[in-house]
Scaffold this motif. Structure first.
Motif, mmCIF file in Angstrom:
data_model
loop_
_atom_site.group_PDB
_atom_site.id
_atom_site.type_symbol
_atom_site.label_atom_id
_atom_site.label_comp_id
_atom_site.label_asym_id
_atom_site.label_seq_id
_atom_site.Cartn_x
_atom_site.Cartn_y
_atom_site.Cartn_z
ATOM 1 N N GLY A 99 10.470 3.023 -7.747
ATOM 2 C CA GLY A 99 10.566 4.401 -7.272
ATOM 3 C C GLY A 99 11.319 5.314 -8.211
ATOM 4 N N ILE A 100 12.527 4.888 -8.612
ATOM 5 C CA ILE A 100 13.360 5.718 -9.496
ATOM 6 C C ILE A 100 12.712 5.912 -10.867
ATOM 7 C CG2 ILE A 100 15.581 5.860 -10.689
ATOM 8 C CD1 ILE A 100 16.852 4.531 -8.274
ATOM 9 N N LEU B 115 0.826 -1.211 0.000
ATOM 10 C CA LEU B 115 0.000 0.000 0.000
ATOM 11 C C LEU B 115 0.860 1.260 0.000
ATOM 12 C CD1 LEU B 115 -2.842 -0.950 2.521
ATOM 13 C CD2 LEU B 115 -2.993 -0.775 0.028
ATOM 14 N N LYS B 116 1.963 1.242 0.745
ATOM 15 C CA LYS B 116 2.862 2.389 0.766
ATOM 16 C C LYS B 116 3.483 2.615 -0.606
ATOM 17 C CE LYS B 116 4.158 2.187 5.666
ATOM 18 N NZ LYS B 116 5.250 1.959 6.636
ATOM 19 N N SER B 117 3.867 1.515 -1.268
ATOM 20 C CA SER B 117 4.462 1.632 -2.610
ATOM 21 C C SER B 117 3.456 2.207 -3.603
ATOM 22 C CB SER B 117 4.951 0.267 -3.091
ATOM 23 O OG SER B 117 5.949 -0.245 -2.237
ATOM 24 N N ILE B 118 2.202 1.719 -3.523
ATOM 25 C CA ILE B 118 1.162 2.229 -4.424
ATOM 26 C C ILE B 118 0.902 3.705 -4.164
ATOM 27 C CG2 ILE B 118 -1.288 2.054 -5.030
ATOM 28 C CD1 ILE B 118 -1.078 -0.948 -4.465
ATOM 29 N N GLY B 119 0.836 4.081 -2.882
ATOM 30 C CA GLY B 119 0.621 5.484 -2.534
ATOM 31 C C GLY B 119 1.754 6.373 -3.019
ATOM 32 N N TYR B 120 2.985 5.893 -2.882
ATOM 33 C CA TYR B 120 4.149 6.648 -3.350
ATOM 34 C C TYR B 120 4.100 6.829 -4.859
ATOM 35 C CZ TYR B 120 8.995 7.509 -4.687
ATOM 36 O OH TYR B 120 10.135 8.009 -5.264
ATOM 37 N N MET B 121 3.757 5.744 -5.578
ATOM 38 C CA MET B 121 3.693 5.818 -7.038
ATOM 39 C C MET B 121 2.619 6.799 -7.482
ATOM 40 S SD MET B 121 5.876 3.697 -8.547
ATOM 41 C CE MET B 121 5.106 3.317 -10.098
ATOM 42 N N MET B 122 1.452 6.743 -6.842
ATOM 43 C CA MET B 122 0.371 7.661 -7.207
ATOM 44 C C MET B 122 0.780 9.111 -6.950
ATOM 45 S SD MET B 122 -2.970 5.597 -5.776
ATOM 46 C CE MET B 122 -4.056 6.954 -6.221
ATOM 47 N N PHE B 123 1.445 9.359 -5.835
ATOM 48 C CA PHE B 123 1.898 10.716 -5.500
ATOM 49 C C PHE B 123 2.901 11.229 -6.536
ATOM 50 C CE2 PHE B 123 5.083 13.416 -3.364
ATOM 51 C CZ PHE B 123 4.262 14.476 -3.005
ATOM 52 N N ILE B 124 3.865 10.393 -6.889
ATOM 53 C CA ILE B 124 4.885 10.786 -7.867
ATOM 54 C C ILE B 124 4.263 11.057 -9.228
ATOM 55 C CG2 ILE B 124 6.877 9.953 -9.167
ATOM 56 C CD1 ILE B 124 7.606 10.850 -6.411
ATOM 57 N N ILE B 125 3.319 10.218 -9.634
ATOM 58 C CA ILE B 125 2.668 10.387 -10.941
ATOM 59 C C ILE B 125 1.888 11.692 -10.979
ATOM 60 C CG2 ILE B 125 0.865 9.467 -12.453
ATOM 61 C CD1 ILE B 125 1.804 6.661 -11.627
ATOM 62 N N VAL B 126 1.163 12.001 -9.900
ATOM 63 C CA VAL B 126 0.401 13.258 -9.843
ATOM 64 C C VAL B 126 1.337 14.458 -9.929
ATOM 65 C CG1 VAL B 126 -1.038 14.707 -8.355
ATOM 66 C CG2 VAL B 126 -1.560 12.277 -8.601
ATOM 67 N N ILE B 127 2.440 14.421 -9.175
ATOM 68 C CA ILE B 127 3.415 15.517 -9.211
ATOM 69 C C ILE B 127 3.989 15.681 -10.618
ATOM 70 C CG2 ILE B 127 5.653 16.321 -8.359
ATOM 71 C CD1 ILE B 127 3.410 16.625 -6.366
#
Length: 214
Positions: free
Chosen positions: A165-166, A13-25
């Motif tokens: 992540g990268i 869930l943390k990985s998915i949340g991080y990916m969604m945040f990065i994509i939005v940014i």
């Protein structure tokens, strides 16, 4: 056992949340980038030349290499990783990256030689000044085919090793750098333009003074 499953679920869930945040940014920065480019250059001749020159390398890469890497390299690398281990998969990945690097470098050099013909093919309605500028910009941007090939291959390797992540953050850095350069070069060119006007004014003033003396 239950605790391990719970930790894995939480990590996912943390990985998915991080990916969604990065994509939005990344999407927001991309919108800002396009807005700044539109404000500074609008629908000018320079904007048209830049658009065509930046589109051509991306089009060549997408047609010739993107599908090959996505459809062939990633599945084969995953299979090699599962059956033969990390060492063999690294050897295979190294050979593939070298192969892509050589091919994209050769393609870049060929396109640089025939840049004028390529621009005429992609933008047959451009006037002479726009074509000349497009060719110059294209020759500057064509090495991005090589750089994109290497980057795309390395991203595929990271994804095969479940490192997301990268690759997700690359778009953020890419858009951020372009926004920064738009501001920097706009200011530089503005200063150059101002200095040029000052020198022109001084030149006209000297000519007027000389004529009055005579």
């Amino acid at each position: 056992m239950f605790n391990n499953d719970k930790e894995k679920h939480s990590s996912t869930l943390k990985s998915i949340g991080y990916m969604m945040f990065i994509i939005v940014i990344a999407k927001i920065l991309g919108l800002i980038r396009n807005s700044i480019q539109g404000i500074y250059y609008g629908l000018s001749m320079e904007a048209n030349a830049f658009t065509v020159a930046s589109l051509i390398p991306q089009t060549f890469f997408d047609i010739m290499f993107a599908s090959v890497i996505s459809a062939s390299f990633i599945p084969v690398l995953n299979e090699c990783l599962e059956k033969k281990g990390k060492e063999k998969s690294f050897e295979f990945a190294n050979k593939f990256v070298n192969f892509i690097g050589i091919i994209t470098l050769l393609l870049s050099l060929i396109c640089i030689i025939f840049a004028n013909n390529i621009v005429l093919w992609f933008a047959p309605g451009f006037d002479e000044k726009t074509i000349i500028l497009s060719v110059k910009l294209l020759r500057i941007m064509l090495p991005t085919i090589f750089l994109t090939g290497i980057t795309f291959s390395l991203v595929s390797i990271l994804q095969s090793y479940h490192k997301f992540g990268i690759p997700a953050a690359l778009s953020v850095f890419f858009n951020g750098i372009i926004i920064f350069l738009l501001f920097v070069f706009k200011q530089i060119f503005r200063d150059i333009w101002a200095c040029n006007n000052v020198f022109n004014w001084m030149g006209h003033a000297n000519c007027d003074t000389d004529s009055n003396i005579i």
